[in-house]
Design a protein around this motif. Structure first.
Motif, PDB file in Angstrom:
ATOM      1  N   ARG A 139      59.469  66.391  54.924  1.00 52.63           N
ATOM      2  CA  ARG A 139      58.664  65.685  55.933  1.00 52.63           C
ATOM      3  C   ARG A 139      57.552  66.591  56.437  1.00 52.63           C
ATOM      4  O   ARG A 139      56.415  66.157  56.642  1.00 52.63           O
ATOM      5  CB  ARG A 139      59.540  65.239  57.105  1.00 52.63           C
ATOM      6  CG  ARG A 139      60.561  64.202  56.781  1.00 52.63           C
ATOM      7  CD  ARG A 139      61.389  63.832  57.998  1.00 52.63           C
ATOM      8  NE  ARG A 139      60.662  62.970  58.921  1.00 52.63           N
ATOM      9  CZ  ARG A 139      60.511  61.665  58.784  1.00 52.63           C
ATOM     10  NH1 ARG A 139      61.035  61.056  57.726  1.00 52.63           N
ATOM     11  NH2 ARG A 139      59.858  60.959  59.681  1.00 52.63           N
ATOM     12  N   GLY A 182      61.123  56.493  56.596  1.00 54.52           N
ATOM     13  CA  GLY A 182      59.782  55.924  56.530  1.00 54.52           C
ATOM     14  C   GLY A 182      59.183  55.904  55.136  1.00 54.52           C
ATOM     15  O   GLY A 182      58.123  55.315  54.919  1.00 54.52           O
ATOM     16  N   PRO A 216      55.226  58.042  53.846  1.00 47.85           N
ATOM     17  CA  PRO A 216      54.999  57.047  54.886  1.00 47.85           C
ATOM     18  C   PRO A 216      53.552  56.991  55.337  1.00 47.85           C
ATOM     19  O   PRO A 216      52.780  57.940  55.157  1.00 47.85           O
ATOM     20  CB  PRO A 216      55.910  57.522  56.021  1.00 47.85           C
ATOM     21  CG  PRO A 216      56.089  58.979  55.776  1.00 47.85           C
ATOM     22  CD  PRO A 216      56.066  59.161  54.294  1.00 47.85           C
ATOM     23  N   ILE A 260      54.372  55.837  60.887  1.00 51.50           N
ATOM     24  CA  ILE A 260      55.741  56.328  60.834  1.00 51.50           C
ATOM     25  C   ILE A 260      56.239  56.773  62.203  1.00 51.50           C
ATOM     26  O   ILE A 260      57.392  56.533  62.568  1.00 51.50           O
ATOM     27  CB  ILE A 260      55.892  57.484  59.817  1.00 51.50           C
ATOM     28  CG1 ILE A 260      57.357  57.930  59.758  1.00 51.50           C
ATOM     29  CG2 ILE A 260      54.970  58.642  60.123  1.00 51.50           C
ATOM     30  CD1 ILE A 260      57.645  58.958  58.698  1.00 51.50           C
ATOM     31  N   LYS A 268      58.531  54.687  51.405  1.00 49.71           N
ATOM     32  CA  LYS A 268      58.507  53.316  50.907  1.00 49.71           C
ATOM     33  C   LYS A 268      58.682  53.289  49.390  1.00 49.71           C
ATOM     34  O   LYS A 268      58.070  54.091  48.672  1.00 49.71           O
ATOM     35  CB  LYS A 268      57.191  52.641  51.285  1.00 49.71           C
ATOM     36  CG  LYS A 268      56.970  52.591  52.791  1.00 49.71           C
ATOM     37  CD  LYS A 268      55.633  51.984  53.147  1.00 49.71           C
ATOM     38  CE  LYS A 268      55.454  51.954  54.673  1.00 49.71           C
ATOM     39  NZ  LYS A 268      54.148  51.374  55.069  1.00 49.71           N
ATOM     40  N   GLU A 278      55.529  63.815  65.817  1.00 51.19           N
ATOM     41  CA  GLU A 278      56.814  63.138  65.726  1.00 51.19           C
ATOM     42  C   GLU A 278      57.851  63.824  66.612  1.00 51.19           C
ATOM     43  O   GLU A 278      58.557  63.167  67.391  1.00 51.19           O
ATOM     44  CB  GLU A 278      57.295  63.118  64.275  1.00 51.19           C
ATOM     45  CG  GLU A 278      58.653  62.466  64.076  1.00 51.19           C
ATOM     46  CD  GLU A 278      59.050  62.404  62.611  1.00 51.19           C
ATOM     47  OE1 GLU A 278      58.858  61.342  62.006  1.00 51.19           O
ATOM     48  OE2 GLU A 278      59.539  63.429  62.078  1.00 51.19           O
ATOM     49  N   THR A 302      66.218  58.467  60.204  1.00 47.62           N
ATOM     50  CA  THR A 302      65.133  57.585  59.793  1.00 47.62           C
ATOM     51  C   THR A 302      64.195  58.336  58.862  1.00 47.62           C
ATOM     52  O   THR A 302      64.025  59.554  58.996  1.00 47.62           O
ATOM     53  CB  THR A 302      64.367  57.057  61.021  1.00 47.62           C
ATOM     54  OG1 THR A 302      63.337  56.162  60.603  1.00 47.62           O
ATOM     55  CG2 THR A 302      63.744  58.188  61.829  1.00 47.62           C
ATOM     56  N   LYS A 337      57.367  53.962  64.267  1.00 52.89           N
ATOM     57  CA  LYS A 337      58.652  53.462  63.788  1.00 52.89           C
ATOM     58  C   LYS A 337      59.800  54.348  64.286  1.00 52.89           C
ATOM     59  O   LYS A 337      60.825  53.845  64.761  1.00 52.89           O
ATOM     60  CB  LYS A 337      58.659  53.414  62.258  1.00 52.89           C
ATOM     61  CG  LYS A 337      59.981  52.973  61.635  1.00 52.89           C
ATOM     62  CD  LYS A 337      59.873  52.953  60.116  1.00 52.89           C
ATOM     63  CE  LYS A 337      61.172  52.494  59.465  1.00 52.89           C
ATOM     64  NZ  LYS A 337      62.265  53.471  59.657  1.00 52.89           N
TER      65      LYS A 337
END
Length: 378
Positions: A323, A192, A290, A294, A194, A334, A190, A297
């Protein structure tokens, strides 16, 4: 299967933690080892080899166990997985292509297990990660689980390595091949990020090298997109920024976009070298980082995986260095929250590209993505 994670900043610290982990009779058969290029790889491997522990190893751009992030350290996941349930393949590329080497790994997988699953890491900064996926699938088809990451080098871009017992290479692949009938291997990838801005076209590329976008030099396009002087001397910093903040989203007709981030640029021909293939003619959009939602999600998608595998013996995470750069302290949250979904030992590292499967997609090579592997012995 029992697992334990350990972490340290020196050979001595790892030796002490390893000894403490074994004190209760725990007898691991395999170690997932992620470490900085500044650490003594040979010495760490010797500690594990002395205990007859098989090694799956890669260098990193930051490493973590559970929710604790380190820099220039060593992170290890120890597992007592039955030796009949796994196999390590370590192949240097040599004169072969990445796809050919990956194909050989896939072939060895199907010769060993009826239903193999693959966890892969790659040494070599310019390796095309998409070819790893395609090569394995040439041998096993598209259904076998394939997860992994591209090794790092503390973001120095000087050389990345993979290693196992008594072997190390900056130009090859290491694969942990698992009997998927004995060990359930689930996971997800994943991001995130956009999409933003207009759709552009890759008008000239070869493999993972992008020469022109909309018939303009690729480096000039991304620098202009960022609004900086194209003659900026610190061009390396420009690439770092565009890779971490504004990766390209490759548009596809029948599946979700996949991200590609440039790793470095050629000032002479103004091209970009990406971590994965960017086919000529591909439509792309740049991305925005993101939002603060995030983590929600990512956790929501992990809970979808948890419905398939409610319990986990161990977790392995490949999280893009981009990230880390973009999310900052949020990346620790996260990692913590993903681990807490299963509350199981975790090891991971910040990588230069990730292999994994989106919740509703297929196994692919990604950038700027978090790829999680969930292991549960049947």
């Amino acid at each position: 299967m029992k697992s334990k994670s350990i972490k340290g900043n020196s050979v001595t610290e790892i030796a002490n933690q390893l000894s403490a982990s074994l004190a209760d009779g725990f007898s691991p058969t395999i170690a997932i080892v992620f470490m900085s290029i500044k650490q003594d790889i040979a010495a760490i491997c010797q500690l594990l080899d002395d205990q007859s522990i098989t090694i799956f190893g890669a260098t990193t751009a930051g490493e973590f166990t559970d929710g604790e992030i380190g820099e220039e350290s060593v992170a290890i996941l120890l597992m007592d997985l039955k030796r009949d349930y796994f196999r390590i393949e370590f192949i240097e590329t040599g004169t072969n292509t990445t796809r050919q080497v990956a194909g050989q790994i896939g072939e060895n997988g199907v010769l060993t297990f009826n239903k193999p699953a693959f966890i892969v890491a790659s040494g070599g900064i310019s390796t095309d990660g998409e070819m790893i996926v395609q090569g394995i699938e040439d041998a096993v088809g598209a259904e076998s689980p394939i997860f992994g990451g591209m090794a790092g080098d503390d973001f120095t871009m000087t050389g990345t390595f993979v290693f196992t017992n008594n072997k190390i290479s900056n130009d090859g692949l290491i694969a942990l091949i698992i009997d998927n009938e004995r060990v359930n291997v689930q996971g997800l990838a994943t991001s995130g990020w956009k999409p933003v801005g207009t759709v552009r076209t890759i008008t000239r590329s070869e493999g993972n090298v992008v020469y022109t976008i909309d018939d303009e030099p690729a480096l000039d396009v991304v620098i202009r997109y960022m609004g900086v002087d194209k003659n900026l001397d610190a061009w390396k910093d420009v690439i770092v920024n565009v890779g971490s903040e504004f990766p390209m989203q490759l548009q596809r007709d029948r599946s979700a976009p996949v991200l590609r981030a440039p790793l470095y640029a050629n000032q002479n021909d103004r091209s970009l070298v990406c971590a994965g293939s960017v086919p000529q003619g591909t439509k792309i959009r740049f991305s925005l980082p993101p939002d603060f939602d995030i983590i929600d999600k990512v956790v929501a998608e992990c809970n979808q995986i948890k419905e398939l595998e409610p319990e986990a013996d161990a977790l392995i995470m490949f999280s893009c260095k981009a990230r880390h750069l973009s999310l900052g302290p949020m990346v620790s949250d996260e990692i913590d929250q993903v681990m807490n979904v299963w509350n199981s030992p975790m090891v991971g590292f910040f990588s230069y590209g990730e292999i994994g499967k989106t919740v509703q997609g297929k196994h692919e090579f990604h950038n700027n993505t978090c790829s999680l592997v969930v292991l549960k012995e049947n």
